[in-house]
Structures are given as C-alpha cells and as structure tokens.
Write a protein that holds these residues in place. Structure first.
Motif, PDB file in Angstrom:
ATOM      1  N   ASP A 297       0.818  -1.214   0.000  1.00 34.49           N
ATOM      2  CA  ASP A 297       0.000   0.000   0.000  1.00 34.49           C
ATOM      3  C   ASP A 297       0.848   1.257   0.000  1.00 34.49           C
ATOM      4  N   LEU A 298       1.940   1.261   0.794  1.00 32.56           N
ATOM      5  CA  LEU A 298       2.758   2.463   0.897  1.00 32.56           C
ATOM      6  C   LEU A 298       3.368   2.815  -0.462  1.00 32.56           C
ATOM      7  N   PHE A 299       3.759   1.816  -1.202  1.00 37.01           N
ATOM      8  CA  PHE A 299       4.308   2.024  -2.543  1.00 37.01           C
ATOM      9  C   PHE A 299       3.291   2.741  -3.424  1.00 37.01           C
ATOM     10  N   TYR A 300       2.073   2.225  -3.457  1.00 36.19           N
ATOM     11  CA  TYR A 300       1.048   2.806  -4.319  1.00 36.19           C
ATOM     12  C   TYR A 300       0.557   4.153  -3.794  1.00 36.19           C
ATOM     13  N   ASP A 301       0.593   4.340  -2.477  1.00 39.76           N
ATOM     14  CA  ASP A 301       0.238   5.653  -1.924  1.00 39.76           C
ATOM     15  C   ASP A 301       1.202   6.720  -2.428  1.00 39.76           C
ATOM     16  N   GLN A 302       2.488   6.396  -2.468  1.00 38.12           N
ATOM     17  CA  GLN A 302       3.479   7.396  -2.848  1.00 38.12           C
ATOM     18  C   GLN A 302       3.471   7.664  -4.358  1.00 38.12           C
ATOM     19  N   ILE A 303       3.293   6.646  -5.171  1.00 37.96           N
ATOM     20  CA  ILE A 303       3.218   6.904  -6.608  1.00 37.96           C
ATOM     21  C   ILE A 303       1.936   7.668  -6.921  1.00 37.96           C
ATOM     22  N   SER A 304       0.876   7.409  -6.146  1.00 41.19           N
ATOM     23  CA  SER A 304      -0.356   8.176  -6.306  1.00 41.19           C
ATOM     24  C   SER A 304      -0.129   9.639  -5.942  1.00 41.19           C
ATOM     25  N   ALA A 305       0.627   9.883  -4.866  1.00 44.98           N
ATOM     26  CA  ALA A 305       0.913  11.263  -4.466  1.00 44.98           C
ATOM     27  C   ALA A 305       1.745  11.979  -5.531  1.00 44.98           C
ATOM     28  N   LEU A 306       2.700  11.276  -6.123  1.00 44.22           N
ATOM     29  CA  LEU A 306       3.501  11.867  -7.201  1.00 44.22           C
ATOM     30  C   LEU A 306       2.611  12.214  -8.400  1.00 44.22           C
ATOM     31  N   HIS A 307       1.759  11.285  -8.787  1.00 49.65           N
ATOM     32  CA  HIS A 307       0.876  11.507  -9.939  1.00 49.65           C
ATOM     33  C   HIS A 307      -0.043  12.705  -9.687  1.00 49.65           C
ATOM     34  N   LYS A 308      -0.633  12.762  -8.512  1.00 51.39           N
ATOM     35  CA  LYS A 308      -1.568  13.853  -8.207  1.00 51.39           C
ATOM     36  C   LYS A 308      -0.852  15.194  -8.097  1.00 51.39           C
ATOM     37  N   SER A 309       0.410  15.188  -7.654  1.00 54.04           N
ATOM     38  CA  SER A 309       1.182  16.428  -7.594  1.00 54.04           C
ATOM     39  C   SER A 309       1.482  16.946  -9.001  1.00 54.04           C
ATOM     40  N   LEU A 310       1.826  16.037  -9.911  1.00 56.16           N
ATOM     41  CA  LEU A 310       2.051  16.436 -11.305  1.00 56.16           C
ATOM     42  C   LEU A 310       0.760  16.963 -11.934  1.00 56.16           C
ATOM     43  N   ARG A 311      -0.320  16.234 -11.730  1.00 56.28           N
ATOM     44  CA  ARG A 311      -1.607  16.657 -12.286  1.00 56.28           C
ATOM     45  C   ARG A 311      -2.017  18.018 -11.716  1.00 56.28           C
ATOM     46  N   GLY A 312      -1.684  18.256 -10.457  1.00 60.07           N
ATOM     47  CA  GLY A 312      -2.036  19.499  -9.794  1.00 60.07           C
ATOM     48  C   GLY A 312      -1.073  20.643 -10.049  1.00 60.07           C
ATOM     49  N   SER A 313      -0.077  20.415 -10.927  1.00 64.88           N
ATOM     50  CA  SER A 313       0.888  21.459 -11.324  1.00 64.88           C
ATOM     51  C   SER A 313       1.683  21.999 -10.140  1.00 64.88           C
ATOM     52  N   ASP A 314       2.124  21.090  -9.260  1.00 62.37           N
ATOM     53  CA  ASP A 314       2.955  21.483  -8.117  1.00 62.37           C
ATOM     54  C   ASP A 314       4.325  20.815  -8.260  1.00 62.37           C
ATOM     55  N   PRO A 315       5.304  21.498  -8.890  1.00 60.57           N
ATOM     56  CA  PRO A 315       6.605  20.858  -9.120  1.00 60.57           C
ATOM     57  C   PRO A 315       7.352  20.551  -7.822  1.00 60.57           C
ATOM     58  N   ASP A 316       7.140  21.357  -6.791  1.00 62.13           N
ATOM     59  CA  ASP A 316       7.845  21.133  -5.526  1.00 62.13           C
ATOM     60  C   ASP A 316       7.377  19.847  -4.852  1.00 62.13           C
ATOM     61  N   ALA A 317       6.056  19.667  -4.761  1.00 63.06           N
ATOM     62  CA  ALA A 317       5.524  18.441  -4.165  1.00 63.06           C
ATOM     63  C   ALA A 317       5.881  17.225  -5.018  1.00 63.06           C
ATOM     64  N   ALA A 318       5.845  17.400  -6.352  1.00 65.34           N
ATOM     65  CA  ALA A 318       6.188  16.281  -7.232  1.00 65.34           C
ATOM     66  C   ALA A 318       7.631  15.840  -7.015  1.00 65.34           C
TER      67      ALA A 318
END
Length: 455
Positions: free
Chosen positions: A251-272
């Motif tokens: 789960d932790l693996f998929y949580d983090q790749i999900s967070a990366l994907h959502k940060s990119l989609r949300g146009s936040d380069p710092d969070a990504a």
C-alpha cells in the motif's frame, strides 16, 4: 484466569520494543480516533461488546498491542496465530480449544492472526463458521488493504479499523516513557537525549513506535559505561544505514506513486519532486518512475503540450543508459517539466469514451467509400467509390466528407480545452467543422455506405 503476555515478569533480554508493550488501554499510545472517549471502538469495549475485527495500518502503529489489550480488558483468552506459519490445521486446533474453554469456564477466546493477508482463501474460509457462531472472536492485523487481500465473506463478518501512523507527540511521549521507566524501559541507566537528537529520532521513526524504540535501544547499546547522553552524532551513526519505510508492491508504494501523480496533475513541481525523492530514498527503481511519467505525460498533459511526452521518453532512455545517480537528475527534470506543463485529459477522456461506445454498439461495417479496392472484383463491388483524396482538395481537406459509419456520423469524442497547444487545435477543429457544415457535398443518408448498382 485470563491469559496474558504480561502475567510473567518481563525478560530483561527481550528487545525494548517488546518490554514496552502497553499492559492496558490506559497505557496505549495513539489511535485516539478509535480509542478516545466516545469513539466507536472505545464505546464497544466499554459496553463489553467484543467483536471480530481487522486492524489495518502501517508497521509499528500498535496493531498487535491493541489486540492484546482488547483481550486483556475483556477478560478473554488470547490465542496468537501467525499467518506465515499457521495453516488450516492450526486454525481448527485453536477453534477446538476455544470451544472447550467456553464450555468449561465460559471464557471467550480472541484468536489473533498477524499478517492475516498472507492466509489464502481456504485458510480464511476456515474461520467463517466459527466467527459466525461466536466460537471465537477473530482479530486480524494487516499492513495491506483488506479490500484486496481478504475475501468478502470474511470481511462481511468483521469490522475494519484503520490505524494511523503515530504523531510526533505520540512518539515523544513514548520516548520519554522508555527513558524513565525503571521496570521495563531504560530508566535505570539514567539516560538523557539532546533536543536535536530527540527531534531527529522522532522524525526518523516515521510514525513507527517499534522503529523508535529499536533505534533508541541501539543508541543506548553504543554508549560507553560512563556515558549517559544520546547526542546527534551518536544517533547519526545509528542512522547511517537507515532505509526508509517503503514496501514495494504494498500500500505504501502505491500511496506514494499516487501522491507523485496527483502532484504532477495538480501542477505542483515542488511536491512532485518531494514524492519522487521519497520513492528513490525508499529504494524504488527509477525506471519504474520513468515509465509512469510517460503514462502521466499522455493522460494528464496530452496535446496541450506534446513535448511532455518526448521529455518523459528521453528521461526513461537517459536512466536506462546512464543508470543511477546520473539518470535520476534527468527524471527530476522531467518531473518538474510535466508538473509545469499545460494540462489536458481530453485525449484520455476521448479514448475511454470511444472504447465504451465500441463495447456497447453494433459492429458497424466500414462505409464503401472508405474501403480499399486492390482487385477488379472489389472495384466492381463499389469499394472506394466516391472517396475524395484530401490532398487534392482545397486546404487538403475534403469538406463534407464522412469517415464514420453512417449511424455515428455526428459523434464527437475529442474536445480539446482552451489550454496550451490545444487552444490552436480547438480553433482548427472549429474551422474544419464549419467547412463541413457549409459544404454542399456533405454526405447524408445511406449513400456513403451503399455501393453503386451494377449493370
């Protein structure tokens, strides 16, 4: 008499984390969303309504300890099983002993299964009738999402409680307790810890009580006989081989790749960049991230900025050719570009919509004017009749031509938004569609689908 792990005197050779297990709900640290006054689990225990449950949460948040204390507070016998070692035979034996215990002295039995997600379907099914008739109270602990790892029949008989990572305040309190407890902790050593080392230790534990206590114990073991202070230098020595919590495939693996994907989609380069670095720090293969970036470039950017796909592909290629750490910088460049690029999911939505239509609609024939005619017979059948070669038309566009099966001629799937390059694409499509509407040669009815009659 209720069986308990805490009835016997604690063994001084046990790890600190084992010695510091809570002996009652009053000593339990964290999970106040479940155990505070008025919260669901606390109310159930206060009313002596012991029930089967699944405790779902990351490592070291107190799943096993909570199961122990629930059994202890309810006066139930605690029967531990390991899903790694036990099978159906052991399950049946535990159930039989539970029935004898209930018949002999009226005592309930909590069967605790650690790593319950490791049981296969038949092993899980072995619990069903006994949970159903109340022979046992099942408490399963898992780090994996029960929706995916446990069968529906078992889930329907258990309540699922989500346990959260411990807060910094929780860990700070537990750390102080371990330093001062003379009976079970390190109180007899009269240790102190500097403020910077305390904060670093709490952060390094990542919400995991077991990790906190293990690191603390390692620090105490490294102190000389006359030394009493744990400082930052000593802690850094312990943490030099630290590996972040990251369960590849969990789960932790998929949580983090999900967070990366959502940060990119949300146009936040710092969070990504943060989530990208977190995954690298946890041991994720950079090539996996590079492959995911290619998908993100198409799904969330698409034609709004086609360069994003090219940059993502180049980052993947660079990682393959350079390896780490050089290739990781190129991936980081791609991460920031994708985050900053204009966003559009128009292609993604169009592709999903047309696939859904194809599944739900008849398999329409290809219109005759769009068919190829490589043989004389096919020409005689009317294949290709009336097809207009676009390059021979004004502006290389055959205004009024229909390329769909006739029943679908008005279908629209691709609707570019007014962002990035798709502003221009949208304007061009609007212009071309206007030419279609105004064309006297627009095809109607079945003329586009039927061949000419032969003499």
């Amino acid at each position: 008499m209720t069986q308990s792990l805490f009835d016997q005197q604690e063994n001084e050779h046990q790890p600190l984390a084992a010695r510091m297990r809570p002996r009652s709900l009053a000593e339990y640290v964290g999970q106040q969303h479940l155990l505070a006054e008025g919260k669901p689990l606390r109310k159930a225990l206060a009313c002596d309504k012991l029930h089967s449950m699944i405790l779902w949460g990351p490592p070291g948040v107190g799943k096993t300890s909570l199961a122990h204390t629930i059994a202890e507070s309810s006066g139930a016998y605690f029967e531990p099983l390991s899903a790694v070692l036990a099978g159906v035979k052991e399950v049946r034996a535990a159930v039989e002993m539970a029935k004898q215990r209930r018949a002999g002295r009226g005592q309930s039995t909590v069967v605790f299964v650690d790593e319950v997600h490791r049981f296969n379907k038949s092993q899980q099914d072995a619990f069903l009738p006994h949970v159903e008739d109340g022979s046992i109270v099942l408490i399963g602990a898992t780090t994996e999402n029960p929706s995916f790892e446990l069968n529906n029949a078992l889930l329907s008989r258990c309540r699922v409680y989500l346990l959260k990572s411990l807060t910094e305040d929780d860990l700070s309190g537990l750390l102080q307790q371990a330093l001062t407890d003379h009976q079970r902790g390190l109180g007899t050593q009269q240790l102190t810890i500097t403020a910077d080392a305390r904060q670093r230790l709490i952060v390094a534990a990542q919400g995991d009580a077991r990790m906190l206590l293990n690191l603390l114990e390692m620090c105490s073991d490294l102190l000389g006989e006359s030394e009493r202070e744990i400082n930052l230098a000593l802690l850094n020595e312990v943490l030099s081989s630290d590996v972040r919590r990251f369960d590849k495939g969990g789960d932790l693996f998929y949580d983090q790749i999900s967070a990366l994907h959502k940060s990119l989609r949300g146009s936040d380069p710092d969070a990504a960049l943060y989530w990208f670095a977190r995954m690298l720090d946890g041991g994720c293969d950079p090539l996996y991230i590079a492959r995911r970036l290619v998908r993100m470039a198409s799904e969330d950017i698409g034609n709004a900025d086609p360069r994003a796909l090219e940059i993502a592909l180049n980052a993947w290629l660079a990682q393959e050719r350079l390896g780490s750490p050089e290739g990781e910088l190129v991936i980081a460049q791609a991460v920031t570009y994708l985050a900053c690029a204009a966003k559009s999911n128009a292609v993604y939505n169009a592709f999903n919509a047309v696939r859904a239509d194809i599944k739900s609609q008849p398999s329409y024939e290809v219109p005759y004017h769009l068919r190829n005619a490589p043989t004389k017979l096919m020409e005689q059948q009317g294949f290709g009749d009336g097809y207009r070669y676009a390059h021979d038309e004004p502006e290389a566009f055959a205004a009024g031509e229909n390329y769909f099966p006739e029943p679908l001629r008005e279908s629209r799937y691709y609707n570019p938004p007014a962002r990035g390059l798709e502003i221009k694409i949208g304007e061009k499509l609007q212009y071309l569609r206007a030419l279609n509407q105004n064309s006297p040669r627009q095809r109607y009815g079945q003329q586009a689908n039927e061949p000419n009659e032969q003499d």
